[in-house]
Write a protein that holds these residues in place. Structure first.
Motif, PDB file in Angstrom:
ATOM      1  N   VAL A   1     -14.135  -0.668 -11.973  1.00 21.14           N
ATOM      2  CA  VAL A   1     -13.266   0.157 -12.810  1.00 21.14           C
ATOM      3  C   VAL A   1     -12.306  -0.732 -13.601  1.00 21.14           C
ATOM      4  N   ILE A   2     -11.897  -0.208 -14.739  1.00 19.24           N
ATOM      5  CA  ILE A   2     -10.804  -0.811 -15.519  1.00 19.24           C
ATOM      6  C   ILE A   2      -9.823   0.320 -15.757  1.00 19.24           C
ATOM      7  N   TRP A   3      -8.559   0.086 -15.421  1.00 14.11           N
ATOM      8  CA  TRP A   3      -7.550   1.119 -15.562  1.00 14.11           C
ATOM      9  C   TRP A   3      -6.843   1.015 -16.901  1.00 14.11           C
ATOM     10  N   GLY A   4      -6.320   2.151 -17.359  1.00 16.49           N
ATOM     11  CA  GLY A   4      -5.497   2.177 -18.568  1.00 16.49           C
ATOM     12  C   GLY A   4      -4.112   1.620 -18.267  1.00 16.49           C
ATOM     13  N   ARG A   5      -3.178   2.480 -17.920  1.00 16.12           N
ATOM     14  CA  ARG A   5      -1.806   2.061 -17.618  1.00 16.12           C
ATOM     15  C   ARG A   5      -1.587   1.682 -16.157  1.00 16.12           C
ATOM     16  N   PHE A   6      -2.467   2.132 -15.280  1.00 19.34           N
ATOM     17  CA  PHE A   6      -2.330   1.850 -13.856  1.00 19.34           C
ATOM     18  C   PHE A   6      -2.476   0.355 -13.601  1.00 19.34           C
ATOM     19  N   ARG A   7      -1.633  -0.183 -12.730  1.00 24.37           N
ATOM     20  CA  ARG A   7      -1.708  -1.586 -12.321  1.00 24.37           C
ATOM     21  C   ARG A   7      -1.737  -1.637 -10.795  1.00 24.37           C
ATOM     22  N   GLY A   8      -2.818  -2.164 -10.236  1.00 23.10           N
ATOM     23  CA  GLY A   8      -2.943  -2.273  -8.795  1.00 23.10           C
ATOM     24  C   GLY A   8      -2.218  -3.484  -8.266  1.00 23.10           C
ATOM     25  N   GLU A   9      -1.574  -3.320  -7.101  1.00 29.07           N
ATOM     26  CA  GLU A   9      -0.880  -4.434  -6.461  1.00 29.07           C
ATOM     27  C   GLU A   9      -1.311  -4.631  -5.012  1.00 29.07           C
ATOM     28  N   SER A  10      -2.042  -3.671  -4.444  1.00 30.77           N
ATOM     29  CA  SER A  10      -2.530  -3.789  -3.074  1.00 30.77           C
ATOM     30  C   SER A  10      -3.727  -2.865  -2.890  1.00 30.77           C
TER      31      SER A  10
ATOM     32  N   CYS B   1       0.810  -1.223   0.000  1.00 31.94           N
ATOM     33  CA  CYS B   1       0.000   0.000   0.000  1.00 31.94           C
ATOM     34  C   CYS B   1       0.840   1.269   0.000  1.00 31.94           C
ATOM     35  N   GLY B   2       1.760   1.343  -0.932  1.00 30.89           N
ATOM     36  CA  GLY B   2       2.557   2.544  -1.120  1.00 30.89           C
ATOM     37  C   GLY B   2       2.505   2.977  -2.570  1.00 30.89           C
ATOM     38  N   GLY B   3       3.119   4.101  -2.871  1.00 35.85           N
ATOM     39  CA  GLY B   3       3.166   4.589  -4.242  1.00 35.85           C
ATOM     40  C   GLY B   3       1.898   5.304  -4.651  1.00 35.85           C
ATOM     41  N   GLY B   4       1.651   5.334  -5.964  1.00 36.81           N
ATOM     42  CA  GLY B   4       0.454   5.980  -6.493  1.00 36.81           C
ATOM     43  C   GLY B   4      -0.784   5.158  -6.180  1.00 36.81           C
TER      44      GLY B   4
END
Length: 107
Positions: free
Chosen positions: A94-103, A81-84
């Motif tokens: 939602v569906i993101w463009g370039r964003f990739r969720g990791e937490s 849970c850090g970063g953008g």
């Protein structure tokens, strides 16, 4: 010196044994519902009734999410849970463009 009867001692021991189990359950809050994330390999992961204010790491980066809980979720682009981050409002997908969720963190 005061001595306790064995019945009193047994009752106190039983109550003391129950306190640790009941304490956290009373304080814990959870986002009621299901949070499903779309892994980059096309499969899905999920959290059922995830705890609020706790970081939940995905097992693989995600390109979308369906937050069917009663609590807003903040998805982060790094594990831990850090970063953008991006907010996924409650009961929203939602569906993101370039964003990739990791937490993700709820509440």
């Amino acid at each position: 010196m005061m001595t306790l009867t064995s019945a009193t001692r047994a009752a106190l021991t039983a109550v003391a044994a129950l306190l640790p189990a009941a304490g956290p359950a009373l304080d814990a809050r959870a986002a009621t519902g299901r949070f499903i994330y779309d892994r980059i390999d096309g499969s899905h992961g999920r959290f059922d009734n995830p705890a609020d204010s706790v970081c939940h790491d995905f097992d693989m980066p995600a390109h979308g999410a369906d937050n069917q809980t009663g609590t807003d979720a903040r998805v982060y682009d790094t594990y831990g849970c850090g970063g953008g981050s991006e907010v996924v409002p409650k009961r929203t997908a939602v569906i993101w463009g370039r964003f990739r969720g990791e937490s993700v963190r709820f509440g």
